[in-house]
Design an enzyme around this catalytic site. Sequence first.
Site, PDB file in Angstrom:
ATOM      1  N   ASN A   6       0.757  -1.249   0.266  1.00  0.00           N
ATOM      2  CA  ASN A   6       0.101  -0.089  -0.085  1.00  0.00           C
ATOM      3  C   ASN A   6       0.797   1.299   0.099  1.00  0.00           C
ATOM      4  O   ASN A   6       0.512   2.290   0.356  1.00  0.00           O
ATOM      5  CB  ASN A   6      -0.867   0.106   1.196  1.00  0.00           C
ATOM      6  CG  ASN A   6      -1.990  -1.163   1.270  1.00  0.00           C
ATOM      7  OD1 ASN A   6      -2.405  -1.409   0.174  1.00  0.00           O
ATOM      8  ND2 ASN A   6      -2.196  -1.755   2.275  1.00  0.00           N
ATOM      9  N   SER A  25     -11.298  -0.791  -0.907  1.00  0.00           N
ATOM     10  CA  SER A  25      -9.939  -1.735  -0.917  1.00  0.00           C
ATOM     11  C   SER A  25      -9.915  -2.949  -1.761  1.00  0.00           C
ATOM     12  O   SER A  25      -8.778  -3.196  -2.284  1.00  0.00           O
ATOM     13  CB  SER A  25      -9.719  -1.915   0.854  1.00  0.00           C
ATOM     14  OG  SER A  25     -11.011  -2.809   0.956  1.00  0.00           O
ATOM     15  N   HIS A  66     -15.123  -2.534   4.382  1.00  0.00           N
ATOM     16  CA  HIS A  66     -13.732  -3.322   5.001  1.00  0.00           C
ATOM     17  C   HIS A  66     -14.416  -4.000   6.420  1.00  0.00           C
ATOM     18  O   HIS A  66     -15.259  -3.455   7.111  1.00  0.00           O
ATOM     19  CB  HIS A  66     -12.635  -2.247   5.479  1.00  0.00           C
ATOM     20  CG  HIS A  66     -11.511  -2.878   5.584  1.00  0.00           C
ATOM     21  ND1 HIS A  66     -10.985  -2.898   7.034  1.00  0.00           N
ATOM     22  CD2 HIS A  66     -10.605  -3.614   4.828  1.00  0.00           C
ATOM     23  CE1 HIS A  66      -9.744  -3.539   6.963  1.00  0.00           C
ATOM     24  NE2 HIS A  66      -9.422  -3.761   5.955  1.00  0.00           N
ATOM     25  N   ASP A  96     -14.721   6.020   5.107  1.00  0.00           N
ATOM     26  CA  ASP A  96     -13.461   5.636   5.264  1.00  0.00           C
ATOM     27  C   ASP A  96     -12.509   6.123   4.089  1.00  0.00           C
ATOM     28  O   ASP A  96     -12.758   5.715   3.055  1.00  0.00           O
ATOM     29  CB  ASP A  96     -13.455   4.073   5.716  1.00  0.00           C
ATOM     30  CG  ASP A  96     -12.375   3.335   5.821  1.00  0.00           C
ATOM     31  OD1 ASP A  96     -10.982   4.274   5.636  1.00  0.00           O
ATOM     32  OD2 ASP A  96     -12.042   2.300   6.453  1.00  0.00           O
ATOM     33  N   HIS A 152      -7.958   4.344   1.488  1.00  0.00           N
ATOM     34  CA  HIS A 152      -7.004   4.200   0.238  1.00  0.00           C
ATOM     35  C   HIS A 152      -7.317   5.675  -0.538  1.00  0.00           C
ATOM     36  O   HIS A 152      -6.730   5.506  -1.713  1.00  0.00           O
ATOM     37  CB  HIS A 152      -7.674   3.244  -0.457  1.00  0.00           C
ATOM     38  CG  HIS A 152      -7.381   1.694   0.309  1.00  0.00           C
ATOM     39  ND1 HIS A 152      -6.253   0.993   0.087  1.00  0.00           N
ATOM     40  CD2 HIS A 152      -8.109   0.832   0.966  1.00  0.00           C
ATOM     41  CE1 HIS A 152      -6.223   0.086   0.815  1.00  0.00           C
ATOM     42  NE2 HIS A 152      -7.494   0.097   1.305  1.00  0.00           N
ATOM     43  N   GLU A 183     -16.806   3.644   2.009  1.00  0.00           N
ATOM     44  CA  GLU A 183     -15.297   3.817   1.846  1.00  0.00           C
ATOM     45  C   GLU A 183     -15.357   4.786   0.712  1.00  0.00           C
ATOM     46  O   GLU A 183     -16.339   4.812  -0.228  1.00  0.00           O
ATOM     47  CB  GLU A 183     -14.650   2.703   1.435  1.00  0.00           C
ATOM     48  CG  GLU A 183     -14.208   1.687   2.594  1.00  0.00           C
ATOM     49  CD  GLU A 183     -13.889   0.434   2.302  1.00  0.00           C
ATOM     50  OE1 GLU A 183     -12.936   0.313   1.248  1.00  0.00           O
ATOM     51  OE2 GLU A 183     -14.164  -0.620   3.139  1.00  0.00           O
ATOM     52  N   LYS A 195      -1.074   3.365   4.756  1.00  0.00           N
ATOM     53  CA  LYS A 195      -0.990   3.262   3.120  1.00  0.00           C
ATOM     54  C   LYS A 195      -0.203   4.167   2.649  1.00  0.00           C
ATOM     55  O   LYS A 195       1.037   4.289   2.724  1.00  0.00           O
ATOM     56  CB  LYS A 195      -2.448   3.012   2.640  1.00  0.00           C
ATOM     57  CG  LYS A 195      -3.132   1.978   3.728  1.00  0.00           C
ATOM     58  CD  LYS A 195      -4.379   1.733   3.117  1.00  0.00           C
ATOM     59  CE  LYS A 195      -5.463   0.786   4.240  1.00  0.00           C
ATOM     60  NZ  LYS A 195      -4.509  -0.442   4.699  1.00  0.00           N
TER      61      LYS A 195
HETATM   62  C1  PLP Z   1     -10.784   0.587   3.833  1.00  0.00           C
HETATM   63  C2  PLP Z   1      -9.869   0.204   5.035  1.00  0.00           C
HETATM   64  N1  PLP Z   1     -10.118   0.769   6.351  1.00  0.00           N
HETATM   65  C3  PLP Z   1      -9.567   0.410   7.292  1.00  0.00           C
HETATM   66  C4  PLP Z   1      -8.352  -0.544   7.227  1.00  0.00           C
HETATM   67  C5  PLP Z   1      -7.586  -0.690   8.487  1.00  0.00           C
HETATM   68  O1  PLP Z   1      -6.490   0.318   8.659  1.00  0.00           O
HETATM   69  P1  PLP Z   1      -5.229  -0.156   9.246  1.00  0.00           P
HETATM   70  O2  PLP Z   1      -4.328  -1.052   8.415  1.00  0.00           O
HETATM   71  O3  PLP Z   1      -4.518   1.080   9.754  1.00  0.00           O
HETATM   72  O4  PLP Z   1      -5.769  -0.804  10.465  1.00  0.00           O
HETATM   73  C6  PLP Z   1      -8.198  -0.878   5.985  1.00  0.00           C
HETATM   74  C7  PLP Z   1      -6.911  -1.795   5.855  1.00  0.00           C
HETATM   75  O5  PLP Z   1      -6.567  -2.410   4.903  1.00  0.00           O
HETATM   76  C8  PLP Z   1      -8.850  -0.469   4.910  1.00  0.00           C
HETATM   77  O6  PLP Z   1      -8.470  -1.056   3.602  1.00  0.00           O
END
Ligand code: PLP
Length: 365
Positions: free
Chosen positions: A34, A166, A121, A191, A194, A162, A225
């Site tokens: 990432n 992801s 996610h 969220d 990404h 999101e 990321k």
């Molecule tokens: C959309 C999304 N939210 C949250 C997370 C979690 O973040 P972290 O890796 O900082 O725990 C991810 C991680 O893959 C993600 O893809």
Amino acid sequence: MNDDFLLKKLNERQEQNAFRRLLLPTGKIDFCSNDYLGIVRNGLIEKKLAEQTHTTYRHGSTGSRLLAGNYALVEETEKMLATFHEAEAGLIFNSGYDANLGLLSCVPQRGDTIIYDYLSHASLRDGIRLSFAQSFSFRHNNLADLEKRLQAATGTIFVVTESVFSMDGDTAPLREISDLCEQYGAHLIVDEAHATGVVGEKGEGLVQQLNLTAKCFARIHTFGKAVGCHGAVILGSERLRNYLVNFARSFIYSTSLPEASVAAIHCAYELFPALHAERAQLQQLISTFQQAKGTWEKLVSDTPIQIVIIPGNDPVKKVAGALQAAGLDVRAILYPTVPAGKERLRIVLHAFNSMTDLQSVIKLL
Ligand SMILES: Cc1ncc(COP(=O)(O)O)c(C=O)c1O
């Protein structure tokens, strides 16, 4: 100690050809991390921190933020993040997983409704599972289905999505989603994991790019990321921040990030807004990949996450294996992480990938 009871589910995983293993880096060309802008690969944070010869940062925080683990740099950094992302306030969590778990488990109450995109996610879903509110998913990016859910919702309503997905790499129709939220009095939670560092002139994310900051109840930006660090921030009102400090269990009952981690986040935010050339290079790679002809189904994506669907765990593993044998670190995403029949290669593009390397991927596919 007899742990035979673990075997049943482990064997099931083996039979599905979906057994997960931890792999060490092999030095292949990175099409899976990432690190979209190359901040980690190029050691940019280390270089910038090395310039601050007069300061040393502690590697332990010694407690939860509510006990010994609060300090000036973390509060200063939260203010900087809020200013950069045009929010009233921000609260740093130890990871994006912790942020989503904490937020969704404590804000919506019994009698409230959470409506979330089906492709949300795992961290969002786990937070929703811990909440006492009722929850319903809506079909991925489907506004009509979202509206149907909104019409039936009761209590305080939360809509969760999101900005960049992801596992599909596509973006949410945020303007339309926020219009629906306004129409039905729902609270929008986005969220931006990404999108952070990648979307927007300065990498500020999709919400700011679309001028929707005032329409969001909460935004989550993660630092693991494109930002090249670890941790996350929840942005919203000062009142939301106070609420989370009081009720978000993943915030309260965990040792806070140490100064060294927060200093790195601070540094990264001084760096990535100016990485315009990196974002431009990424865009070139994205368009090249999107325009390439191939036999497999490719999802439409304007982001570094590019998806090629190869149904079945066996076939997708085989293709990923062939790419890896050619020195290209492309990973397969298997069922049950994605639905059966939607197994895929998740090809992650980075500013440091050369056009020649990308052409090798395309040619092999
Ligand atoms: C959309 C999304 N939210 C949250 C997370 C979690 O973040 P972290 O890796 O900082 O725990 C991810 C991680 O893959 C993600 O893809």
